[in-house]
Design a protein around this motif. Structure first.
Motif, short mmCIF file in Angstrom:
data_model
loop_
_atom_site.label_atom_id
_atom_site.label_comp_id
_atom_site.label_asym_id
_atom_site.label_seq_id
_atom_site.Cartn_x
_atom_site.Cartn_y
_atom_site.Cartn_z
N ALA A 27 14.17 -2.87 -3.02
CA ALA A 27 14.68 -3.90 -2.11
C ALA A 27 13.92 -3.94 -0.80
CB ALA A 27 16.17 -3.66 -1.85
N ALA A 28 13.37 -2.80 -0.40
CA ALA A 28 12.58 -2.73 0.83
C ALA A 28 11.16 -3.23 0.61
CB ALA A 28 12.56 -1.30 1.36
N GLY A 29 10.82 -3.60 -0.62
CA GLY A 29 9.49 -4.10 -0.92
C GLY A 29 8.44 -3.02 -1.08
N ILE A 30 8.88 -1.81 -1.36
CA ILE A 30 7.96 -0.69 -1.51
C ILE A 30 7.72 -0.42 -2.99
CG2 ILE A 30 7.65 1.78 -1.02
CD1 ILE A 30 9.49 1.33 1.43
N THR A 31 6.48 -0.11 -3.33
CA THR A 31 6.10 0.15 -4.71
C THR A 31 6.51 1.55 -5.13
OG1 THR A 31 4.19 -1.29 -4.44
CG2 THR A 31 4.14 0.22 -6.31
N ILE A 32 6.97 1.66 -6.37
CA ILE A 32 7.33 2.95 -6.95
C ILE A 32 6.26 3.31 -7.96
CG2 ILE A 32 9.02 4.21 -8.30
CD1 ILE A 32 11.16 2.39 -7.04
N ALA A 33 5.69 4.50 -7.83
CA ALA A 33 4.60 4.94 -8.72
C ALA A 33 5.06 4.87 -10.17
CB ALA A 33 4.18 6.36 -8.37
N MET A 87 0.81 -1.21 0.00
CA MET A 87 0.00 0.00 0.00
C MET A 87 0.84 1.27 0.00
SD MET A 87 -3.00 -1.45 2.52
CE MET A 87 -3.34 0.11 3.21
N LEU A 88 2.10 1.15 0.39
CA LEU A 88 3.01 2.29 0.41
C LEU A 88 3.56 2.50 -1.00
CD1 LEU A 88 4.54 4.38 2.10
CD2 LEU A 88 6.24 2.64 2.55
N VAL A 89 3.39 3.68 -1.55
CA VAL A 89 3.85 3.98 -2.91
C VAL A 89 4.70 5.25 -2.87
CG1 VAL A 89 3.15 4.55 -5.26
CG2 VAL A 89 1.80 2.93 -3.92
N VAL A 90 5.89 5.17 -3.46
CA VAL A 90 6.80 6.31 -3.51
C VAL A 90 6.82 6.85 -4.93
CG1 VAL A 90 9.21 7.00 -3.28
CG2 VAL A 90 8.23 5.40 -1.66
N ASP A 91 6.74 8.14 -5.06
CA ASP A 91 6.79 8.78 -6.37
C ASP A 91 8.17 9.42 -6.54
OD1 ASP A 91 6.09 9.77 -8.83
OD2 ASP A 91 4.79 11.35 -8.05
#
Length: 105
Positions: A95-101, A52-56
């Motif tokens: 690598a941290a398992g976070i989604t990139i927009a 659910m965490l997305v980084v732009d």
């Protein structure tokens, strides 16, 4: 040694649930889930929180035009540094398992 997302989860789970690391590791099934329902539920929600965490990440932009008095391509140094920095951030976030927009997982 690089810690995987699941190793990070297990370390945090052990610290907060007062469980022994070996016990949690031994509950891990071959499909990556856990045989213990409490650990399995915690793992599910840990993964969901990462999904659910997305980084732009900002874009780098086009290469700059050479100035009229350029004698070499050193004017591109800052542009190439931006590209390397963004790529490093991209790899660390993934690598941290976070989604990139805008990127497919």
């Amino acid at each position: 040694m690089k810690q995987t997302m699941q190793d990070e989860f297990e370390a945090d789970y052990c610290a907060h649930a007062h469980r022994l690391p070996a016990l949690v590791k031994n509950c891990r099934l071959s499909n990556g889930s856990y045989g213990d329902p409490c650990i399995a539920k915690a793992w599910h929600w840990f993964k969901r929180s990462r999904e659910m965490l997305v980084v732009d990440l900002p874009t780098v932009g086009p290469s700059p035009e050479p100035p009229d008095d350029a004698i070499d391509d050193s004017f591109l140094d800052a542009h190439h540094a931006k590209i390397r920095m963004r790529n490093g951030c991209f790899m660390a976030i993934k690598a941290a398992g976070i989604t990139i927009a805008g990127e497919s997982n």
